[in-house]
Design an enzyme around this catalytic site. Structure first.
Site, PDB file in Angstrom:
ATOM      1  N   TYR A 105       2.311  -9.058   1.246  1.00  0.00           N
ATOM      2  CA  TYR A 105       1.135  -8.741   2.281  1.00  0.00           C
ATOM      3  C   TYR A 105       0.352  -9.871   2.639  1.00  0.00           C
ATOM      4  O   TYR A 105       0.173 -10.756   2.004  1.00  0.00           O
ATOM      5  CB  TYR A 105       0.317  -7.784   1.510  1.00  0.00           C
ATOM      6  CG  TYR A 105       0.934  -6.472   0.896  1.00  0.00           C
ATOM      7  CD1 TYR A 105       0.720  -5.322   2.144  1.00  0.00           C
ATOM      8  CD2 TYR A 105       1.182  -6.042  -0.032  1.00  0.00           C
ATOM      9  CE1 TYR A 105       1.038  -4.012   1.630  1.00  0.00           C
ATOM     10  CE2 TYR A 105       1.839  -4.904  -0.378  1.00  0.00           C
ATOM     11  CZ  TYR A 105       1.554  -3.818   0.473  1.00  0.00           C
ATOM     12  OH  TYR A 105       2.097  -2.599   0.149  1.00  0.00           O
ATOM     13  N   TYR A 144       8.218  -5.483  -4.203  1.00  0.00           N
ATOM     14  CA  TYR A 144       7.448  -6.770  -4.914  1.00  0.00           C
ATOM     15  C   TYR A 144       6.933  -6.149  -6.121  1.00  0.00           C
ATOM     16  O   TYR A 144       7.213  -5.040  -6.524  1.00  0.00           O
ATOM     17  CB  TYR A 144       6.329  -6.823  -3.989  1.00  0.00           C
ATOM     18  CG  TYR A 144       5.352  -5.854  -3.757  1.00  0.00           C
ATOM     19  CD1 TYR A 144       4.442  -5.633  -4.601  1.00  0.00           C
ATOM     20  CD2 TYR A 144       5.307  -5.006  -2.318  1.00  0.00           C
ATOM     21  CE1 TYR A 144       3.426  -4.417  -4.458  1.00  0.00           C
ATOM     22  CE2 TYR A 144       4.480  -4.035  -2.291  1.00  0.00           C
ATOM     23  CZ  TYR A 144       3.682  -3.700  -3.129  1.00  0.00           C
ATOM     24  OH  TYR A 144       2.515  -2.496  -2.954  1.00  0.00           O
ATOM     25  N   ARG A 154       7.394  -2.553  -7.385  1.00  0.00           N
ATOM     26  CA  ARG A 154       7.213  -1.469  -6.396  1.00  0.00           C
ATOM     27  C   ARG A 154       8.627  -1.027  -5.442  1.00  0.00           C
ATOM     28  O   ARG A 154       9.204  -2.128  -5.065  1.00  0.00           O
ATOM     29  CB  ARG A 154       6.182  -1.513  -5.423  1.00  0.00           C
ATOM     30  CG  ARG A 154       4.781  -1.659  -5.791  1.00  0.00           C
ATOM     31  CD  ARG A 154       4.407  -0.364  -6.697  1.00  0.00           C
ATOM     32  NE  ARG A 154       4.837   0.878  -6.247  1.00  0.00           N
ATOM     33  CZ  ARG A 154       4.294   1.461  -5.019  1.00  0.00           C
ATOM     34  NH1 ARG A 154       3.221   1.110  -4.397  1.00  0.00           N
ATOM     35  NH2 ARG A 154       4.865   2.779  -4.848  1.00  0.00           N
ATOM     36  N   HIS A 157       8.050   0.331   0.638  1.00  0.00           N
ATOM     37  CA  HIS A 157       7.028   1.414   1.062  1.00  0.00           C
ATOM     38  C   HIS A 157       6.521   0.949   2.062  1.00  0.00           C
ATOM     39  O   HIS A 157       6.093  -0.100   2.208  1.00  0.00           O
ATOM     40  CB  HIS A 157       6.345   2.080  -0.261  1.00  0.00           C
ATOM     41  CG  HIS A 157       5.553   0.930  -0.701  1.00  0.00           C
ATOM     42  ND1 HIS A 157       5.873   0.008  -1.715  1.00  0.00           N
ATOM     43  CD2 HIS A 157       4.322   0.750  -0.511  1.00  0.00           C
ATOM     44  CE1 HIS A 157       4.841  -0.991  -2.057  1.00  0.00           C
ATOM     45  NE2 HIS A 157       3.878  -0.406  -1.340  1.00  0.00           N
ATOM     46  N   HIS A 159       2.770   2.182   3.561  1.00  0.00           N
ATOM     47  CA  HIS A 159       1.687   2.911   3.359  1.00  0.00           C
ATOM     48  C   HIS A 159       1.072   3.507   4.781  1.00  0.00           C
ATOM     49  O   HIS A 159       1.094   2.918   5.702  1.00  0.00           O
ATOM     50  CB  HIS A 159       0.523   2.055   2.887  1.00  0.00           C
ATOM     51  CG  HIS A 159       0.697   1.254   1.633  1.00  0.00           C
ATOM     52  ND1 HIS A 159       0.060   1.848   0.429  1.00  0.00           N
ATOM     53  CD2 HIS A 159       1.110   0.259   1.288  1.00  0.00           C
ATOM     54  CE1 HIS A 159       0.443   1.225  -0.607  1.00  0.00           C
ATOM     55  NE2 HIS A 159       1.161   0.040   0.119  1.00  0.00           N
TER      56      HIS A 159
HETATM   57 FE   LIG Z   1       2.025  -1.530  -1.308  1.00  0.00          FE
END
Ligand SMILES: [Fe+2]
Length: 234
Positions: A105, A144, A154, A157, A159
Site C-alpha cells: 500500500y 500481502y 491476505r 482484495h 477495499h
Molecule cells: Fe487490505
C-alpha cells in the site's frame, strides 16, 4: 461471542462477527457489552449529494493520471448497487483502496518489504449511474503478509466504501477474487459465519465486460440490506 449475535438479527450470521478471536484485532476493538442505540441527530441523517461531476477525471481509472504505466495486470471491476428489493441505487459514491501488484500500500503504516509503484496510488472513486452501475479500471492487487499470526497472508482484495444519503450511512467491505487459494485461511473473510454470505464477497469473472487484448473484468454486485445483504465491516 454468541451473546452479541442477537443484536444483529434477523440475518446476523451473514455479517462479520464483532469479536472473532482468529482475527486478532477484533478482540481489542470489538464490543464486549450489549450495544446501546444512540438517537441520530441532524449531522448523522444528512449528507452531501453526489453525482458524476463530483469526482475527478481519472478517479475511476486507477491506472491513469501518472507519468507512466502502472505495473501489473490491468483489470476492470464492475457491478451494481442494489437495495433489498433489487432496486438500483444511483448517484452512490463508491471509494476504493488497494495495494499494488506487489502487495504494498502507498501508506506510511505499510511496512511490508515490497516495492512501491510510482505510477499507482491505489485510490479510486466512482459514482453509480441511473441503473446503479459502477465501473473502474485498476491493477489486480497482490497478496500481502500481515502479522495476525505466523505466516499470515491476505488474499488479493480491494477495499470498498459506499457513501449513502447521510453521514451515518457509510458502509465498508472488501471484494475478493474467484478461486483464490488463500481464502480458506483468511480470518477476516472467515469471520462471516454463513458460507453463502461469505462468498458474496467473491467477485466473478465477467466475460461480457472484459476487453479483448486489454483487460479481464470482474463483477461485484453490492446489496445494502436484506437476506442477500453484502457483508459489511463493523
Ligand atoms: Fe487490505
Amino acid at each position: 461471542m454468541s451473546d452479541l449475535k442477537g443484536y444483529r438479527k434477523p440475518w446476523w450470521h451473514t455479517q462479520p462477527e464483532y469479536v472473532h478471536p482468529a482475527y486478532g484485532s477484533t478482540v481489542k476493538r470489538g464490543p464486549l457489552q450489549p450495544l446501546i442505540e444512540i438517537p441520530a441527530t441532524l449531522s448523522e441523517v444528512t449528507g452531501p449529494v453526489f453525482s458524476a461531476t463530483t469526482i475527478g477525471k481519472h478517479a475511476a481509472d486507477l491506472t491513469a493520471g501518472h507519468a507512466g504505466e502502472s505495473i501489473g495486470e490491468r483489470i476492470i471491476v464492475t457491478g451494481r448497487v442494489l437495495d433489498e428489493n433489487g432496486k438500483a441505487l444511483s448517484n452512490t459514491l463508491l471509494e476504493i483502496w488497494q495495494c499494488n501488484a506487489a502487495g504494498r500500500y502507498l501508506h506510511e503504516g505499510d511496512l511490508h518489504d515490497a516495492p512501491l509503484d510510482p505510477n499507482f496510488t491505489g485510490l479510486g472513486q466512482v459514482v453509480t449511474d441511473a441503473e446503479g452501475r459502477y465501473r473502474f479500471t485498476t491493477i489486480r492487487p497482490g497478496e500481502y503478509p500481515w502479522r495476525n499470526h505466523y505466516n499470515a497472508w491476505r488474499p488479493a482484495h480491494i477495499h470498498f466504501s459506499l457513501f449513502g444519503e447521510a453521514f451515518a450511512q457509510r458502509l465498508v467491505t472488501q471484494m475478493y477474487f474467484p478461486g483464490d487459494p488463500l481464502l480458506p485461511f483468511d480470518p477476516i473473510f472467515n469471520c462471516i459465519a454463513d458460507e453463502k454470505a461469505r462468498n458474496r464477497l467473491v467477485s466473478s469473472l465477467d466475460w461480457e465486460n472484459s476487453k479483448s487484448e486489454f483487460a479481464l473484468a470482474y463483477r461485484f454486485d453490492i446489496v445494502l440490506r436484506g437476506r442477500h445483504q453484502t457483508p459489511w465491516e463493523k
